[in-house]
Design a protein around this motif. Structure first.
Motif, PDB file in Angstrom:
ATOM      1  N   TRP A  79     -15.089   8.862  18.067  1.00  0.00           N
ATOM      2  CA  TRP A  79     -16.312   9.298  18.733  1.00  0.00           C
ATOM      3  C   TRP A  79     -16.541  10.771  18.443  1.00  0.00           C
ATOM      4  CZ3 TRP A  79     -18.947   5.369  21.033  1.00  0.00           C
ATOM      5  CH2 TRP A  79     -18.220   4.208  21.332  1.00  0.00           C
ATOM      6  N   ASP A  83     -22.956  11.452  20.138  1.00  0.00           N
ATOM      7  CA  ASP A  83     -23.041   9.994  20.224  1.00  0.00           C
ATOM      8  C   ASP A  83     -23.649   9.578  21.564  1.00  0.00           C
ATOM      9  OD1 ASP A  83     -21.925   9.606  17.741  1.00  0.00           O
ATOM     10  OD2 ASP A  83     -19.918   9.151  18.492  1.00  0.00           O
ATOM     11  N   LYS A  84     -24.599   8.628  21.512  1.00  0.00           N
ATOM     12  CA  LYS A  84     -25.176   8.071  22.722  1.00  0.00           C
ATOM     13  C   LYS A  84     -24.312   6.906  23.193  1.00  0.00           C
ATOM     14  CE  LYS A  84     -29.994   9.200  21.593  1.00  0.00           C
ATOM     15  NZ  LYS A  84     -31.362   8.652  21.404  1.00  0.00           N
ATOM     16  N   PRO A 115     -21.095   1.952  22.469  1.00  0.00           N
ATOM     17  CA  PRO A 115     -22.221   2.570  21.772  1.00  0.00           C
ATOM     18  C   PRO A 115     -23.550   1.986  22.227  1.00  0.00           C
ATOM     19  CG  PRO A 115     -21.102   1.016  20.336  1.00  0.00           C
ATOM     20  CD  PRO A 115     -20.263   1.122  21.569  1.00  0.00           C
TER      21      PRO A 115
END
Length: 315
Positions: A79, A83-84, A115
């Motif tokens: 990650w 990052d959403k 994610p």
């Protein structure tokens, strides 16, 4: 940073300022964008039994989380900042054993991260992490599949998702909801019949009934109504009341099953977000401001909330 604290049963949530977290090994810090409100948040205020699920007080509530990774800790390689992500509350029992999402920034274990697909908003993703996970998880527990007759008790934040996904799985859906204002929406979502009580479907031989309300009488009625001759299953999800009186006669003679369903899996969250991304699932979500969380909780207490309440934490 801004946060809300749960300080004890029968006490209101407190709006506080607390230090920002830092990302420990194997963890990230999320800049929270959306945080959901749930009837179990009302439960912790009203029933001492919830204290057994909490490590220590005060704790930041909120177990529906979506945001953007703002910091990664040592050892985190899969990650990155920006990052959403959505967060499964089951990994660390977020909002109970560790601080939840009612804060500007939240430290989260990487095992909890999911994610966010394109086409899903932060509010939708937050709702998917518990309302979606719990709703779809109950369908999984009930073994809901194409061709089955499925009763849904309650068409609120959970039931609206459960009913729609049951329909998308190919089941015939029967909705029991006392609020007639949402009946048309239930039908639009695929329900073949809608009524105030599940008892009105006593002649429909329902294979499974999911009780998303859990107000005692709903559990009893579900056991009375679900099909006899073995195989009828009631899945208990709602916790409107933590006690119910049931009739043992239909349970035993009808060889029925009563099973509890708590939360769900990452797969259940992913299924929810898949339908959201495709446009097949568009649950009613009412967005409020972070500062209005206490008012949102009162809406849940009063029964005036529309759909799932999600607090907007940041742009």
């Amino acid at each position: 940073m801004r946060a809300w604290h749960f300080v004890g049963t029968h006490k209101p949530f407190e709006r506080v300022e607390i230090p920002e977290p830092t990302a420990g090994p194997g963890k990230v810090v999320i800049d929270v964008k959306a945080a959901g409100l749930c009837h179990s948040d009302v439960g912790i205020m009203e029933d001492e039994k919830w204290l057994a699920n909490m490590k220590e007080l005060p704790v930041v509530p909120g177990h529906e989380t979506a945001g953007v990774i703002g910091e990664v800790g040592e050892g985190v390689t899969d990650w990155k900042v920006g990052d959403k992500v959505a967060v499964t509350p089951m990994a660390e029992f977020m909002g109970y054993m560790v601080n939840g999402a009612w804060e500007d920034r939240a430290e989260v274990s990487v095992e909890a991260l999911i994610p966010m697909p394109e086409g899903v908003s932060f509010a939708e993703a937050a709702a998917a992490t518990d309302a979606g996970m719990t709703s779809v998880g109950a369908l999984t527990t009930g073994g809901v599949e194409a061709g089955m007759k499925v009763g849904i008790i309650g068409f609120g934040g959970l039931g609206q998702i459960g009913a729609r996904v049951a329909h998308l799985r190919g089941a015939k859906v029967y909705v029991a909801e006392i609020n007639e204002k949402v009946w048309d929406r239930a039908r639009e979502g695929g329900a073949v019949k809608v009524a105030k009580s599940i008892s009105e479907f006593a002649d429909d031989e329902l294979d499974v009934i999911i009780d998303y309300a859990g107000f005692g009488v709903t559990t009893k009625e579900a056991l009375d109504v679900v099909k006899w001759s073995g195989g009828g299953r009631v899945v208990q999800v709602g916790m409107g009341k933590l006690e119910a009186t049931i009739d043992i006669y239909p349970l035993i003679l009808g060889r029925k099953e009563l099973v509890g369903s708590q939360g769900g899996s990452k797969e259940d969250i992913l299924e929810t977000m898949k339908y959201m991304a495709s446009g097949d699932l568009t649950p009613v979500i009412s967005e409020i401001d972070f500062e209005e969380i206490a008012d949102g909780i009162q809406q849940l207490i009063d029964g005036t909330a529309e759909g799932r309440l999600v607090a907007k934490v940041a742009d």
